[in-house]
Write an enzyme that holds these catalytic residues in place. Sequence first.
Site, PDB file in Angstrom:
ATOM      1  CD  GLU A  80      15.572  -5.325  27.652  1.00  0.00           C
ATOM      2  OE1 GLU A  80      15.497  -5.386  28.901  1.00  0.00           O
ATOM      3  OE2 GLU A  80      14.733  -5.841  26.900  1.00  0.00           O
ATOM      4  CB  CYS A  82       8.898  -4.765  28.341  1.00  0.00           C
ATOM      5  SG  CYS A  82       9.755  -3.338  29.040  1.00  0.00           S
ATOM      6  CB  CYS A 121      12.899  -2.155  26.945  1.00  0.00           C
ATOM      7  SG  CYS A 121      13.473  -2.394  28.643  1.00  0.00           S
TER       8      CYS A 121
HETATM    9 ZN   LIG Z   1      11.924  -3.755  29.537  1.00  0.00          ZN
END
Ligand SMILES: [Zn+2]
Length: 147
Positions: free
Chosen positions: A64, A104, A107
């Site tokens: 990302e 995650c 992110c």
């Molecule tokens: Zn991440």
Amino acid sequence: MKHESVSTLTGSDLELIAAATEAIRLRYRNDWQEVGAALRSRTGRIFTGVNLDAYLGRMAVCAEAVALGRAVVDIGETGIETIVAVRHPRPAEQDQNITVVSPCGACRELICDYDRNARVIVPGASGPTIVTIGDLLPNKYRRERTL
Ligand SMILES: [Zn+2]
């Protein structure tokens, strides 16, 4: 991917999943690149990324962040309309489908920093679904005191 499971996604969302899938299908390397991401900027352009794993783990960068970096370099910071990440299975895994994964925690912070109203495609009970970054990151970390 079951067809009924994607009914809440728009054609643009499916296009984004396809872009992320193509990115990691093209650049997959076991232990190095396993996740692809795609975002649609507020100006409507799609940017893709793959994760950069690293021998020194703390140097690893998520897909990302790579997609966001490409967007910022190419068109400047215009916000994230929608973002998705997908994971490529390792060779030994039974299921060889590339599937949508949740961002995650780090992110989630990053996405929220760049667009508080970003839509995020995540795995749902019956396939990919849409949530907002606010749904994924309640009570976001802030440096400022509220007093
Ligand atoms: Zn991440």
